[in-house]
Design a protein around this motif. Structure first.
Motif, PDB file in Angstrom:
ATOM      1  N   UNK C 296       1.022  -1.722  -0.249  1.00  0.00           N
ATOM      2  CA  UNK C 296      -0.319  -0.271   0.235  1.00  0.00           C
ATOM      3  C   UNK C 296       0.800   0.667  -0.196  1.00  0.00           C
ATOM      4  N   UNK C 299       2.381   1.809  -3.094  1.00  0.00           N
ATOM      5  CA  UNK C 299       1.637   2.736  -4.703  1.00  0.00           C
ATOM      6  C   UNK C 299       1.628   3.508  -4.279  1.00  0.00           C
ATOM      7  N   UNK C 300       1.465   4.414  -2.921  1.00  0.00           N
ATOM      8  CA  UNK C 300       1.170   5.590  -2.856  1.00  0.00           C
ATOM      9  C   UNK C 300       2.206   6.417  -3.205  1.00  0.00           C
ATOM     10  N   UNK C 301       3.446   5.880  -2.596  1.00  0.00           N
ATOM     11  CA  UNK C 301       5.566   6.374  -3.345  1.00  0.00           C
ATOM     12  C   UNK C 301       4.807   6.021  -4.992  1.00  0.00           C
ATOM     13  N   UNK C 302       4.383   5.595  -5.642  1.00  0.00           N
ATOM     14  CA  UNK C 302       4.234   5.174  -6.827  1.00  0.00           C
ATOM     15  C   UNK C 302       3.543   6.258  -7.288  1.00  0.00           C
ATOM     16  N   UNK C 303       2.440   7.029  -6.375  1.00  0.00           N
ATOM     17  CA  UNK C 303       1.275   7.510  -6.679  1.00  0.00           C
ATOM     18  C   UNK C 303       2.327   9.102  -6.742  1.00  0.00           C
ATOM     19  N   UNK C 304       3.202   9.240  -6.212  1.00  0.00           N
ATOM     20  CA  UNK C 304       3.856  10.819  -6.017  1.00  0.00           C
ATOM     21  C   UNK C 304       3.921  11.043  -4.451  1.00  0.00           C
ATOM     22  N   UNK C 305       3.808  10.234  -3.710  1.00  0.00           N
ATOM     23  CA  UNK C 305       3.926  10.299  -2.000  1.00  0.00           C
ATOM     24  C   UNK C 305       5.227  10.427  -1.151  1.00  0.00           C
ATOM     25  N   UNK C 306       5.736  11.991  -0.672  1.00  0.00           N
ATOM     26  CA  UNK C 306       7.003  12.037  -0.774  1.00  0.00           C
ATOM     27  C   UNK C 306       7.236  11.419   0.431  1.00  0.00           C
ATOM     28  N   UNK C 399      10.874   1.897  -0.964  1.00  0.00           N
ATOM     29  CA  UNK C 399      11.240   2.147  -2.954  1.00  0.00           C
ATOM     30  C   UNK C 399       9.878   1.891  -3.623  1.00  0.00           C
ATOM     31  N   UNK C 400       9.366   2.235  -4.161  1.00  0.00           N
ATOM     32  CA  UNK C 400       7.994   1.994  -5.246  1.00  0.00           C
ATOM     33  C   UNK C 400       7.890   0.641  -5.816  1.00  0.00           C
TER      34      UNK C 400
END
Lengths: 247, 231, 408
Positions: C296, C299-306, C399-400
């Protein structure tokens, strides 16, 4: 006659130096004890105790018997009427303010008498050199212009209060003019000097004593005998605990 | 159509214990805007790696990755994150919606992360409407079917109007009906709005719809077809 | 939105969140009660100790050096000027000369071996500071030189009762043996244990006993507020009348200075231990949460969560739990603290063995203050942050790509 004999011995010891060193410690100690032995004695004395800048004076009057018994009474000041009775190694004190006799024992004996640099124990042990100590004559020297023997003494048993003493004995009068009293560790505890030696009824008596407690700075006690009498008739009943309570 | 993304002589190594595995060795490929392309190849062929690089999820060991004219290989992790947030949309095999958020919030999250401050509400609603979930705004993933979840994922990927959408086996966890429906939506987005789709998939239906198939094998590009645009 | 995600995640893993919250709840609760108890012991002791010793004490420098030996010879020869000058300072409630003389005491014919302290001070000292008159269990306060008030424990040791004559044998400042005789007119009880072992006489009697006609070994000062002691000590020390004398507040003297230090150290250790344990529980539960949600997060990191956003997400979750746990802890802490403040714990005979410098009554009460609660809550948050830091860092480092791969 006596003094003549003594002068002869003196000359002999000067002429025969070898003989001088033949004085044994036992002989010396015997002479010391002799000076302190008497049947009866009466004296008055003044004791001045200095501690830093406080000076207190006590006037006392005492009777002694056979050098193992004695009574002291304080004559003036706050302690007037306080009396002490000593027999052998026991000591009792009468306290006038509460009209009660208190036996002094244990650690209290080692405390200074009336706060002085002389302890009750010091006073009581005064007259048994030969019994308490053995030692060696280390040599001769001069002290205040008088020829003395330097003697190093070691206590014979563990209950003697000063395990080691270094004594400078006057070669003529056999008075210990200066003593250094040491603890087992070698620490200097007290110094005891006697002076103003007079002959009273054939005995050599030091009329002045200065004691310093080396564990306290500025502490000094001076004891001066104003009168000393050896041929007194002392009433028997004085030497008892009973007598303390009376008067 | 302009080139939207490029891999130029890209190499990617992965350390695996004491060994180094080379997933991609010297791959070059151009992606044009509006493509509907499938990356194909067996396991270990490097297709996932290639898509990761295009998606700015990773950096190449050598070579450059150009996205909209900029070499993203030089960017740091945080900058890369920013690029992903704004320019790349992801659709995953396992949907990967945030379970504690509603459909609306899942889609809105994408806009927030992209730094969009105004007009979010309208865009989120439109995105969900476009995938046919206009009535399901307040549902949580647990309350949605597989097909519906994937639609939310699509809305989430598209809401920020990304340069590229990367879809990794988007239909694998769906039955054929739902899979077809999802495919249709993506196709429509591509045709109508010109959204660039890059797939990694074995699904033949998806492959059939692709206009271009890029095949990789053992870290190398072995085939690159282009089909002419069907009318 | 981070906040609502945090709350919803907390509710999503209900059992784990409850565990974490409970850890923090007990942590803060225990902390609050523990500190209230510590404070109570300290205040209980201090109240009496400060009373008996004086908020500020003035003695000669040599007296202070040799204090353990009760050096009567090191006294202030004339306390008059000192008392007069200090009494005029602001914040001073009372100034009294005082002597404490070691003596061997006895009742009746046998010379006893009961060793104790004879205290001589003005009557106002006894009534205003020690509250002696209000603690008389039998009899009354002394009226003159010939009378004394002694503690119940001392009376027991002497085998004495009201009306008996006590003889106390001490020394003058010169070392002469100095006895006094007084009649027991009162027996006091100030809480039992080692507090009831004193013999109180008039100042005049003690002065006579020590042969210090106008002085005393100590001048003790009482302040309107005990906490002003150090300020008053500073002011008193600056007076010409006290030149050459040692003027110190109780908190600057041993054994309390050391005790206060010890208290602080103990308190710090208690706090650290509780915080560390609670933090570990938080760390444990949050780490599990991170590991479970790896995909989860990916995914958020992939979506750009810093990274910092990921970090703060988890720390926020921990803080939310901490709030809940902290509140519960506050309730427990307040309840426990107030209860101990009211009821106390009977420590009984254990205190009899303590030296007189640490007067503790047989029942010790906690001292609960709202401020302690506030700090406990703050520490609750600290526990949360410290415990969640490692897991949050872990989460932010995901890492994503890894996360994607793990999902396959």
């Amino acid at each position: 006659m006596r003094s003549l004999l003594r002068s002869l011995v003196l000359v002999l010891t000067l002429v025969l130096p070898g003989l001088a060193h033949a004085v044994t410690v036992d002989e010396l100690l015997g002479m010391l004890d002799k000076n302190l032995t008497y049947d009866t004695r009466e004296s008055t004395m003044v004791m001045t105790v200095t501690k830093g800048d406080r000076v207190k004076t006590y006037k006392m009057h005492s009777y002694g018997r056979g050098s193992t018994e004695g009574v002291v009474e304080y004559m003036e000041g706050r302690d007037k009427g306080t009396k002490m009775y000593r027999k052998d190694q026991e000591l009792w004190m009468y306290l006038p303010s509460v009209e009660r006799v208190q036996k002094i024992s244990g650690h209290m004996l080692r405390q200074g008498m009336m706060g002085s640099d002389m302890s009750y124990e010091d006073m009581m042990e005064a007259s048994s050199w030969k019994a308490r100590y053995s030692g060696v004559v280390e040599g001769e020297e001069s002290f205040n212009g008088v020829k003395v023997w330097r003697v190093k003494l070691t206590a014979k048993s563990a209950d003697v209060s000063y395990p080691t003493r270094v004594v400078l004995v006057d070669q003529v009068t056999y008075i210990p003019l200066r003593q250094e009293l040491y603890a087992t560790s070698g620490m200097l505890l007290k110094t005891w000097e006697m002076s103003d030696v007079r002959v009273i009824e054939g005995k050599n008596v030091a009329m002045k004593m200065v004691v310093e407690d080396k564990l306290q700075a500025g502490s000094r006690t001076e004891l001066k005998f104003e009168a000393m009498d050896f041929s007194v008739a002392v009433p028997e009943e004085i030497f008892s605990v009973r007598w303390l309570e009376r008067n | 159509m302009p080139v939207i993304c490029q891999l130029k002589s890209v190499r990617k190594d992965y350390p695996m214990g004491d060994l180094t595995v080379t997933a991609l060795r010297d791959v070059s490929v151009e992606i044009h805007a509006g493509e509907f392309t499938v990356f194909s190849g067996p396991s270990g062929s490097g297709k996932s790696t290639a898509l990761n690089l295009i998606g700015c999820l990773d950096r190449p060991s050598a070579g450059s990755v150009m996205l909209e004219g900029r070499d993203v290989a030089t960017l740091g992790d945080e900058a890369l994150g920013a690029v992903r947030a704004r320019r790349i949309g992801f659709i995953f095999q396992s949907f990967n919606l945030i379970p504690v958020l509603t459909a609306y919030e899942n889609v809105e999250l994408a806009l927030r992360l992209a730094g969009v401050k105004d007009g979010r509400d309208a865009r989120v609603k439109k995105a969900l409407n476009d995938v046919g979930l206009g009535e399901y705004l307040d549902r949580r993933p647990a309350q949605l079917s597989g097909g519906q979840q994937q639609r939310v994922a699509i809305a989430r990927a598209l809401v920020k109007q990304p340069a590229i959408v990367i879809a990794d086996e988007p239909t694998a966890n769906l039955d054929s009906t739902n899979g077809a429906a999802i495919l249709a939506i993506m196709k429509e987005m591509n045709t109508r709005a010109g959204v660039t789709f890059l797939f990694s998939t074995h699904d033949p239906d998806v492959v059939a719809q692709a206009r271009r198939i890029v095949t990789l094998h053992d870290g190398l590009l072995v085939n690159d077809t282009s089909r002419p645009r069907a009318s | 939105m981070m906040f609502s995600i945090a709350i919803r995640n907390m509710l999503r893993q209900r059992r784990r969140s409850l565990l974490t919250a409970t850890a923090i709840m007990f942590g803060t609760g225990l902390l609050t009660i523990g500190i209230a108890w510590q404070q109570g012991v300290l205040q209980g002791m201090l109240g009496k100790a400060a009373a008996m010793a004086g908020h500020v004490r003035i003695v000669t420098a040599d007296f202070a050096k040799k204090e353990q030996l009760f050096p009567i010879a090191e006294n202030i020869a004339d306390t008059g000027p000192v008392v007069k000058a200090v009494a005029e300072l602001p914040g001073v409630r009372g100034v009294y000369p005082r002597l404490q003389l070691p003596a061997t005491m006895t009742v009746g014919e046998d010379i006893g071996e009961v060793f104790g302290l004879v205290t001589g001070a003005p009557l106002e000292f006894y009534t205003e500071v020690l509250d002696l008159d209000r603690n008389i269990a039998q009899g009354r306060m002394m009226a003159d030189d010939k009378e004394a008030v002694i503690g119940l424990t001392l009376a027991e040791e002497l085998g004495a009762k009201l009306g008996d004559e006590v003889i106390a044998l001490g020394q003058t400042q010169d070392g002469s043996i100095s006895p006094i005789k007084v009649t027991i007119v009162g027996l006091y009880d100030m809480g039992g244990g080692n507090v009831n072992k004193m013999a109180y006489v008039t100042l005049e009697k003690a002065r006579w006993m020590a042969d210090i006609p106008d002085g005393a070994t100590e001048v003790v000062v009482f302040c309107a507020d005990r906490d002003d002691a150090e300020a008053v000590a500073a002011a008193a020390g600056a007076l010409p009348a006290t030149a050459g004398l040692e003027v110190k507040a109780w908190s600057q003297r041993e054994p309390w200075a050391g005790m206060l230090q010890l208290q602080n150290t103990i308190q710090t250790i208690i706090v650290l231990v509780i915080v560390i344990i609670s933090s570990l529980v938080v760390l444990n539960t949050m780490m599990m949460s991170v590991l479970e949600r790896t995909a989860e997060i990916g995914v958020m990191r992939a979506m750009g969560l810093r990274r910092w956003q990921t970090l703060s997400l988890f720390v926020t979750e921990a803080l939310v739990i901490a709030s809940v746990g902290g509140l519960g802890g506050a309730v427990i802490g307040a309840a426990g603290g107030l209860y101990l403040q009211k009821t106390g714990i009977n420590v009984g005979s254990a205190v009899d063995k303590l030296p007189a410098a640490f007067p503790i009554a047989t029942t010790v009460y906690a001292d609960f203050e709202l401020e302690q609660l506030f700090w406990s809550l703050v520490l609750g948050f600290v526990m949360a942050v410290v415990g969640s830091l490692l897991p949050a860092l872990r989460a932010s480092a995901i890492q994503p790509v890894e996360a994607m791969r793990s999902r396959r």
